[in-house]
Write a protein that holds these residues in place. Structure first.
Motif, PDB file in Angstrom:
ATOM      1  N   PHE A   1       0.824  -1.203   0.000  1.00  0.00           N
ATOM      2  CA  PHE A   1       0.000   0.000   0.000  1.00  0.00           C
ATOM      3  C   PHE A   1       0.863   1.259   0.000  1.00  0.00           C
ATOM      4  CE2 PHE A   1      -1.870   3.449   2.503  1.00  0.00           C
ATOM      5  CZ  PHE A   1      -2.956   3.759   1.710  1.00  0.00           C
ATOM      6  N   ARG A   2       1.857   1.282   0.857  1.00  0.00           N
ATOM      7  CA  ARG A   2       2.712   2.463   0.973  1.00  0.00           C
ATOM      8  C   ARG A   2       3.548   2.665  -0.293  1.00  0.00           C
ATOM      9  NH1 ARG A   2       6.056   3.850   6.379  1.00  0.00           N
ATOM     10  NH2 ARG A   2       5.086   5.875   6.603  1.00  0.00           N
ATOM     11  N   CYS A   3       4.006   1.593  -0.871  1.00  0.00           N
ATOM     12  CA  CYS A   3       4.767   1.683  -2.115  1.00  0.00           C
ATOM     13  C   CYS A   3       3.883   2.223  -3.237  1.00  0.00           C
ATOM     14  CB  CYS A   3       5.339   0.322  -2.483  1.00  0.00           C
ATOM     15  SG  CYS A   3       6.489   0.385  -3.859  1.00  0.00           S
ATOM     16  N   ARG A   4       2.645   1.727  -3.308  1.00  0.00           N
ATOM     17  CA  ARG A   4       1.709   2.221  -4.331  1.00  0.00           C
ATOM     18  C   ARG A   4       1.411   3.688  -4.129  1.00  0.00           C
ATOM     19  NH1 ARG A   4      -1.169  -3.024  -3.801  1.00  0.00           N
ATOM     20  NH2 ARG A   4      -2.344  -1.991  -2.171  1.00  0.00           N
ATOM     21  N   LYS A   5       1.305   4.107  -2.872  1.00  0.00           N
ATOM     22  CA  LYS A   5       1.045   5.516  -2.578  1.00  0.00           C
ATOM     23  C   LYS A   5       2.195   6.384  -3.087  1.00  0.00           C
ATOM     24  CE  LYS A   5       0.107   8.601   1.334  1.00  0.00           C
ATOM     25  NZ  LYS A   5      -0.686   9.554   0.670  1.00  0.00           N
ATOM     26  N   GLY A   6       3.418   5.974  -2.817  1.00  0.00           N
ATOM     27  CA  GLY A   6       4.580   6.718  -3.307  1.00  0.00           C
ATOM     28  C   GLY A   6       4.610   6.770  -4.818  1.00  0.00           C
ATOM     29  N   PHE A   7       4.245   5.660  -5.443  1.00  0.00           N
ATOM     30  CA  PHE A   7       4.224   5.615  -6.900  1.00  0.00           C
ATOM     31  C   PHE A   7       3.164   6.567  -7.442  1.00  0.00           C
ATOM     32  CE2 PHE A   7       3.349   3.973 -11.090  1.00  0.00           C
ATOM     33  CZ  PHE A   7       4.640   3.690 -11.555  1.00  0.00           C
ATOM     34  N   LYS A   8       2.001   6.554  -6.813  1.00  0.00           N
ATOM     35  CA  LYS A   8       0.900   7.409  -7.256  1.00  0.00           C
ATOM     36  C   LYS A   8       1.268   8.888  -7.125  1.00  0.00           C
ATOM     37  CE  LYS A   8      -4.043   8.018  -6.718  1.00  0.00           C
ATOM     38  NZ  LYS A   8      -5.238   7.598  -6.010  1.00  0.00           N
ATOM     39  N   VAL A   9       2.003   9.230  -6.080  1.00  0.00           N
ATOM     40  CA  VAL A   9       2.457  10.608  -5.888  1.00  0.00           C
ATOM     41  C   VAL A   9       3.290  11.063  -7.088  1.00  0.00           C
ATOM     42  CG1 VAL A   9       4.061  12.023  -4.525  1.00  0.00           C
ATOM     43  CG2 VAL A   9       2.369  10.603  -3.374  1.00  0.00           C
ATOM     44  N   ALA A  10       4.143  10.196  -7.576  1.00  0.00           N
ATOM     45  CA  ALA A  10       5.059  10.565  -8.653  1.00  0.00           C
ATOM     46  C   ALA A  10       4.472  10.396 -10.053  1.00  0.00           C
ATOM     47  CB  ALA A  10       6.338   9.757  -8.547  1.00  0.00           C
ATOM     48  N   ASP A  11       3.593   9.426 -10.247  1.00  0.00           N
ATOM     49  CA  ASP A  11       3.048   9.123 -11.583  1.00  0.00           C
ATOM     50  C   ASP A  11       1.899  10.081 -11.903  1.00  0.00           C
ATOM     51  OD1 ASP A  11       2.489   7.923 -14.004  1.00  0.00           O
ATOM     52  OD2 ASP A  11       1.418   6.232 -13.113  1.00  0.00           O
ATOM     53  N   LYS A  12       2.256  11.313 -12.226  1.00  0.00           N
ATOM     54  CA  LYS A  12       1.254  12.364 -12.429  1.00  0.00           C
ATOM     55  C   LYS A  12       0.343  12.107 -13.625  1.00  0.00           C
ATOM     56  CE  LYS A  12       2.335  14.947  -8.980  1.00  0.00           C
ATOM     57  NZ  LYS A  12       1.480  15.038  -7.823  1.00  0.00           N
ATOM     58  N   ASN A  13       0.854  11.475 -14.668  1.00  0.00           N
ATOM     59  CA  ASN A  13       0.011  11.225 -15.844  1.00  0.00           C
ATOM     60  C   ASN A  13      -0.691   9.871 -15.780  1.00  0.00           C
ATOM     61  OD1 ASN A  13       2.066   9.462 -16.448  1.00  0.00           O
ATOM     62  ND2 ASN A  13       2.681  10.486 -18.345  1.00  0.00           N
ATOM     63  N   ALA A  14      -0.507   9.146 -14.692  1.00  0.00           N
ATOM     64  CA  ALA A  14      -1.195   7.879 -14.418  1.00  0.00           C
ATOM     65  C   ALA A  14      -1.038   6.844 -15.541  1.00  0.00           C
ATOM     66  CB  ALA A  14      -2.667   8.129 -14.125  1.00  0.00           C
ATOM     67  N   ASN A  15       0.161   6.811 -16.134  1.00  0.00           N
ATOM     68  CA  ASN A  15       0.391   5.825 -17.189  1.00  0.00           C
ATOM     69  C   ASN A  15       1.046   4.551 -16.672  1.00  0.00           C
ATOM     70  OD1 ASN A  15       3.018   6.666 -16.736  1.00  0.00           O
ATOM     71  ND2 ASN A  15       3.494   7.038 -18.886  1.00  0.00           N
ATOM     72  N   GLY A  16       1.275   4.475 -15.356  1.00  0.00           N
ATOM     73  CA  GLY A  16       1.854   3.279 -14.769  1.00  0.00           C
ATOM     74  C   GLY A  16       3.367   3.273 -14.708  1.00  0.00           C
ATOM     75  N   PHE A  17       3.988   4.403 -15.042  1.00  0.00           N
ATOM     76  CA  PHE A  17       5.443   4.514 -15.026  1.00  0.00           C
ATOM     77  C   PHE A  17       5.849   5.895 -14.528  1.00  0.00           C
ATOM     78  CE2 PHE A  17       4.464   1.496 -18.375  1.00  0.00           C
ATOM     79  CZ  PHE A  17       5.308   0.445 -18.060  1.00  0.00           C
ATOM     80  N   ILE A  18       7.043   5.960 -13.950  1.00  0.00           N
ATOM     81  CA  ILE A  18       7.634   7.240 -13.585  1.00  0.00           C
ATOM     82  C   ILE A  18       8.734   7.513 -14.597  1.00  0.00           C
ATOM     83  CG2 ILE A  18       8.920   8.523 -11.833  1.00  0.00           C
ATOM     84  CD1 ILE A  18       7.632   6.626  -9.751  1.00  0.00           C
ATOM     85  N   ASP A  19       8.589   8.592 -15.347  1.00  0.00           N
ATOM     86  CA  ASP A  19       9.600   8.941 -16.338  1.00  0.00           C
ATOM     87  C   ASP A  19      10.442  10.110 -15.835  1.00  0.00           C
ATOM     88  OD1 ASP A  19       8.164  11.341 -16.852  1.00  0.00           O
ATOM     89  OD2 ASP A  19       6.973  10.346 -18.386  1.00  0.00           O
ATOM     90  N   ASP A  20      11.378  10.571 -16.649  1.00  0.00           N
ATOM     91  CA  ASP A  20      12.281  11.649 -16.236  1.00  0.00           C
ATOM     92  C   ASP A  20      11.537  12.901 -15.786  1.00  0.00           C
ATOM     93  OD1 ASP A  20      14.737  10.462 -16.389  1.00  0.00           O
ATOM     94  OD2 ASP A  20      15.161  11.140 -18.425  1.00  0.00           O
ATOM     95  N   ASN A  21      10.429  13.206 -16.428  1.00  0.00           N
ATOM     96  CA  ASN A  21       9.671  14.406 -16.065  1.00  0.00           C
ATOM     97  C   ASN A  21       8.954  14.266 -14.737  1.00  0.00           C
ATOM     98  OD1 ASN A  21      10.373  15.645 -18.520  1.00  0.00           O
ATOM     99  ND2 ASN A  21       8.683  14.630 -19.549  1.00  0.00           N
ATOM    100  N   GLU A  22       8.745  13.054 -14.276  1.00  0.00           N
ATOM    101  CA  GLU A  22       8.003  12.813 -13.037  1.00  0.00           C
ATOM    102  C   GLU A  22       8.899  12.505 -11.835  1.00  0.00           C
ATOM    103  OE1 GLU A  22       3.895  10.984 -14.844  1.00  0.00           O
ATOM    104  OE2 GLU A  22       5.655   9.687 -14.765  1.00  0.00           O
ATOM    105  N   ILE A  23      10.170  12.268 -12.078  1.00  0.00           N
ATOM    106  CA  ILE A  23      11.070  11.922 -10.979  1.00  0.00           C
ATOM    107  C   ILE A  23      11.110  13.025  -9.941  1.00  0.00           C
ATOM    108  CG2 ILE A  23      13.503  11.564 -10.380  1.00  0.00           C
ATOM    109  CD1 ILE A  23      13.712   9.733 -12.788  1.00  0.00           C
ATOM    110  N   LYS A  24      10.986  14.269 -10.368  1.00  0.00           N
ATOM    111  CA  LYS A  24      11.023  15.378  -9.403  1.00  0.00           C
ATOM    112  C   LYS A  24       9.899  15.261  -8.369  1.00  0.00           C
ATOM    113  CE  LYS A  24       8.515  18.409 -12.483  1.00  0.00           C
ATOM    114  NZ  LYS A  24       8.824  18.582 -13.869  1.00  0.00           N
ATOM    115  N   PHE A  25       8.775  14.645  -8.730  1.00  0.00           N
ATOM    116  CA  PHE A  25       7.677  14.466  -7.783  1.00  0.00           C
ATOM    117  C   PHE A  25       7.995  13.388  -6.745  1.00  0.00           C
ATOM    118  CE2 PHE A  25       5.569  15.943 -11.722  1.00  0.00           C
ATOM    119  CZ  PHE A  25       5.171  17.181 -11.246  1.00  0.00           C
ATOM    120  N   LEU A  26       8.958  12.565  -7.058  1.00  0.00           N
ATOM    121  CA  LEU A  26       9.366  11.510  -6.144  1.00  0.00           C
ATOM    122  C   LEU A  26      10.302  12.032  -5.052  1.00  0.00           C
ATOM    123  CD1 LEU A  26       8.914   8.474  -5.807  1.00  0.00           C
ATOM    124  CD2 LEU A  26      10.896   8.092  -7.279  1.00  0.00           C
TER     125      LEU A  26
END
Length: 98
Positions: free
Chosen positions: A58-83
């Motif tokens: 649950f906590r891992c998914r929450k962290g992922f959701k925080v960073a995956d702003k476009n909700a495509n299931g991946f964190i890319d270079d543009n989203e790493i800053k949200f992490l």
């Protein structure tokens, strides 16, 4: 938390590991096992575990959701800053400019 490698430059007075955004990206990219330039949920989970932190799914998914702003299931270079806020709170890592 311990990002145990040569990416951590210093530990601040409050005990937070400090690294640049480039160093954080390089560390995180080590877990991009399929080399597609993006971090999947499982790859993030492995990065968190390698950092010495044990999170529930649950906590891992929450962290992922925080960073995956476009909700495509991946964190890319543009989203790493949200992490980075997540990393400060849960990894004890502060992203700094040198």
């Amino acid at each position: 938390m311990a990002i145990r490698n040569n990416y951590v430059r210093t530990i601040s007075h409050d005990g937070k590991y400090e690294m640049s955004m480039d160093e954080f990206k390089k560390w995180l990219k080590r877990f991009d096992t399929d080399k597609d330039g993006r971090i999947s949920k499982e790859e993030l989970r492995e990065a968190i575990r390698a950092g010495g932190v044990w999170f529930s799914r649950f906590r891992c998914r929450k962290g992922f959701k925080v960073a995956d702003k476009n909700a495509n299931g991946f964190i890319d270079d543009n989203e790493i800053k949200f992490l980075t806020d997540f990393a400060l709170k849960h990894f004890g890592v502060r992203i700094v400019t040198y």
